[in-house]
Structure formats: C-alpha cells, structure tokens
Design a protein around this motif. Structure first.
Motif, PDB file in Angstrom:
ATOM      1  N   ARG A   5       0.896  -0.800   0.407  1.00 49.35           N
ATOM      2  CA  ARG A   5       0.073   0.177   0.385  1.00 49.35           C
ATOM      3  C   ARG A   5       1.009   1.441  -0.005  1.00 49.35           C
ATOM      4  N   THR A   6       0.941   2.216  -0.800  1.00 51.60           N
ATOM      5  CA  THR A   6       1.378   3.684  -0.906  1.00 51.60           C
ATOM      6  C   THR A   6       0.658   4.418  -0.040  1.00 51.60           C
ATOM      7  N   THR A   7       0.412   5.426   0.375  1.00 47.29           N
ATOM      8  CA  THR A   7       0.173   6.164   0.628  1.00 47.29           C
ATOM      9  C   THR A   7       0.584   8.056   0.307  1.00 47.29           C
ATOM     10  N   ASN A   8       1.186   7.829  -0.863  1.00 47.02           N
ATOM     11  CA  ASN A   8       1.781   9.333  -1.805  1.00 47.02           C
ATOM     12  C   ASN A   8       2.124   8.636  -2.843  1.00 47.02           C
ATOM     13  N   VAL A   9       2.582   9.769  -4.260  1.00 44.55           N
ATOM     14  CA  VAL A   9       2.791   9.056  -5.233  1.00 44.55           C
ATOM     15  C   VAL A   9       4.473   9.408  -5.143  1.00 44.55           C
ATOM     16  N   HIS A  10       4.865   9.144  -4.266  1.00 45.09           N
ATOM     17  CA  HIS A  10       6.481   8.798  -4.598  1.00 45.09           C
ATOM     18  C   HIS A  10       6.228   7.948  -3.464  1.00 45.09           C
ATOM     19  N   LEU A 153      12.288  -9.676  -4.110  1.00 46.37           N
ATOM     20  CA  LEU A 153      10.998  -8.936  -3.943  1.00 46.37           C
ATOM     21  C   LEU A 153      10.079  -8.644  -3.036  1.00 46.37           C
ATOM     22  N   LYS A 154       9.331 -10.014  -2.221  1.00 45.11           N
ATOM     23  CA  LYS A 154       9.170  -9.291  -1.153  1.00 45.11           C
ATOM     24  C   LYS A 154       9.577  -8.757  -0.291  1.00 45.11           C
ATOM     25  N   ARG A 155      10.996  -9.001  -0.073  1.00 44.18           N
ATOM     26  CA  ARG A 155      11.539  -8.260   0.709  1.00 44.18           C
ATOM     27  C   ARG A 155      11.917  -6.861   0.675  1.00 44.18           C
ATOM     28  N   ALA A 156      12.230  -6.530  -0.667  1.00 47.23           N
ATOM     29  CA  ALA A 156      12.275  -5.020  -1.606  1.00 47.23           C
ATOM     30  C   ALA A 156      11.040  -4.426  -0.896  1.00 47.23           C
ATOM     31  N   LEU A 157      10.286  -4.990  -1.460  1.00 51.74           N
ATOM     32  CA  LEU A 157       8.534  -4.267  -0.991  1.00 51.74           C
ATOM     33  C   LEU A 157       7.670  -4.451  -0.012  1.00 51.74           C
ATOM     34  N   ALA A 158       8.927  -5.043   1.388  1.00 51.73           N
ATOM     35  CA  ALA A 158       8.306  -5.197   2.922  1.00 51.73           C
ATOM     36  C   ALA A 158       7.379  -3.761   3.558  1.00 51.73           C
ATOM     37  N   LYS A 159       8.705  -3.033   3.521  1.00 54.61           N
ATOM     38  CA  LYS A 159       8.244  -1.808   4.020  1.00 54.61           C
ATOM     39  C   LYS A 159       6.634  -0.989   3.807  1.00 54.61           C
ATOM     40  N   TRP A 160       6.158  -1.115   1.961  1.00 60.34           N
ATOM     41  CA  TRP A 160       5.009  -1.596   2.206  1.00 60.34           C
ATOM     42  C   TRP A 160       3.957  -1.803   2.300  1.00 60.34           C
ATOM     43  N   GLY A 161       4.341  -2.417   3.584  1.00 53.33           N
ATOM     44  CA  GLY A 161       3.338  -4.281   3.510  1.00 53.33           C
ATOM     45  C   GLY A 161       1.964  -3.566   3.962  1.00 53.33           C
ATOM     46  N   ASP A 162       1.438  -4.860   3.579  1.00 58.13           N
ATOM     47  CA  ASP A 162      -0.355  -4.139   3.729  1.00 58.13           C
ATOM     48  C   ASP A 162      -0.751  -5.162   4.915  1.00 58.13           C
TER      49      ASP A 162
END
Ligand SMILES: Nc1ncnc2c1ncn2[C@@H]1O[C@H](COP(=O)(O)OP(=O)(O)OP(=O)(O)O)[C@@H](O)[C@H]1O
Ligand SMILES: [Mg+2]
Length: 162
Positions: A5-10, A153-162
């Motif tokens: 989940r991202t909360t802004n365009v950046h 990939l999972k690890r790279a995206l974990a900081k936006w984890g939902d």
C-alpha cells in the motif's frame, strides 16, 4: 502474490524503483489499473530505478504507443496499449520480441494482452475509497521468470507491506 500500500505518489515511484532494481533483461512488467491509478507514476519510478537519466521526461506514450529509453546498460520500452483495440495490433508492436532481444518492457493497460506477452510480472494499482492518495498495489506473476527473485522481491517491498 505480494500486497502493498502506498500513501502518496512518491511512495509508488519508490516502490517501482525497488522492483526495477531487481529487473533483468527480457522482463516484461504489465501495469494494470484504472485511469489515474498511477501506472505512469510507477513507470517514472521504474525508469529512475533502472538507471534512466533524471533529465529524461517519462510521460505516457499515448500517441506513439512506445517510448524507448537507453540507459547505456539496458534499454527500457514503455508502452501504453489503451488505444489499441485488437490483440493483433498488440502482437504487431512486437513487445515480446523486444524483451527477447534483451530489453525490458513495461506495458500500461497490458493486462488485456497478457496472453501474447508471455512470462511477465503484473503490478496492479487500485485507488482507495477513503483516501485519494492511497493505492493498493498487488504484484503477481505469470510464468516462472521471477521464481528465483521472488523472496528478494518480497523483502524489497516489505516496507510497503499491507
Ligand atoms: N499513491 C499514489 N500512487 C500513484 N499516484 C498517485 C498516488 N496518490 C496520488 N497519485 C496521483 O494520481 C495520479 C496518477 O496518474 P498516472 O498518470 O500515473 O495514472 P495512470 O494510471 O497512468 O493513468 P492513465 O490510465 O490515464 O494512463 C497522479 O496525478 C498522481 O500524483
Ligand atoms: Mg498512464
């Protein structure tokens, strides 16, 4: 499937950059999502992440159908299939062939063409009813080309984890 989940365009650009840093020659990334979901924003971050110069303007290739960027190390094609009515027109663009030459291809509105694109990563962006700057991002895969990179990939995206 990876959910983020991202909360802004950046954040969407940054997430795209994280995916780009794991991209390899012959990859195709299909971007799915409604108008304004953030597909072009994703491409902007992906281009930056793969090494396209910040001087290059990444915009929707609406009329030319494909924009091509050469980083010197890799060539990235950005296609937008929104105006293409027929699957045969998509085949004529030869996106799979470009990838097979060793390039990377990112395709907006590419989900309609997933059958002719061969193996690819699917990034789907979905708006949120409660917040206009939030996007639900789902990453999935068709084929096996990401099998060996999936945990990374999972690890790279974990900081936006939902
Ligand atoms: N979390 C977010 N991620 C991505 N874009 C966001 C986000 N929050 C707000 N936005 C805004 O949503 C818009 C996304 O526009 P963009 O052109 O990337 O969409 P698109 O999916 O490519 O649309 P189209 O189908 O018309 O090509 C931009 O104005 C961007 O600033
Ligand atoms: Mg767009």
């Amino acid at each position: 499937m990876i959910n983020a989940r991202t909360t802004n365009v950046h954040q969407t650009e940054e997430l795209a950059g994280a995916i780009a840093s794991l991209a390899r020659p012959r990859d195709i990334v299909v971007l799915s999502g409604e108008m304004g979901a953030g597909k072009t924003a994703f491409m902007r971050g992906f281009a930056a992440g793969i090494g396209v110069s910040p001087d290059e303007t990444v915009s929707s290739p609406t009329f030319t159908l494909v924009h091509t960027y050469d980083t010197g190390k890799i060539v990235v094609h950005h296609a937008d299939l929104y105006r293409l009515g027929r699957l045969s027109d998509v085949e004529d663009l030869g996106l799979r062939e470009l990838a097979d030459l060793g390039d990377v291809v990112v395709v907006e509105w590419g989900d309609v063409a997933s059958d002719v694109l061969g193996d690819h990563l699917v990034v789907s962006l979905e708006a949120d009813d409660d917040d206009e700057d939030t996007r639900q991002v789902t990453v999935s895969v068709a084929g096996h080309t990401w099998d060996s990179r999936w945990e990374q990939l999972k690890r790279a995206l974990a900081k936006w984890g939902d």
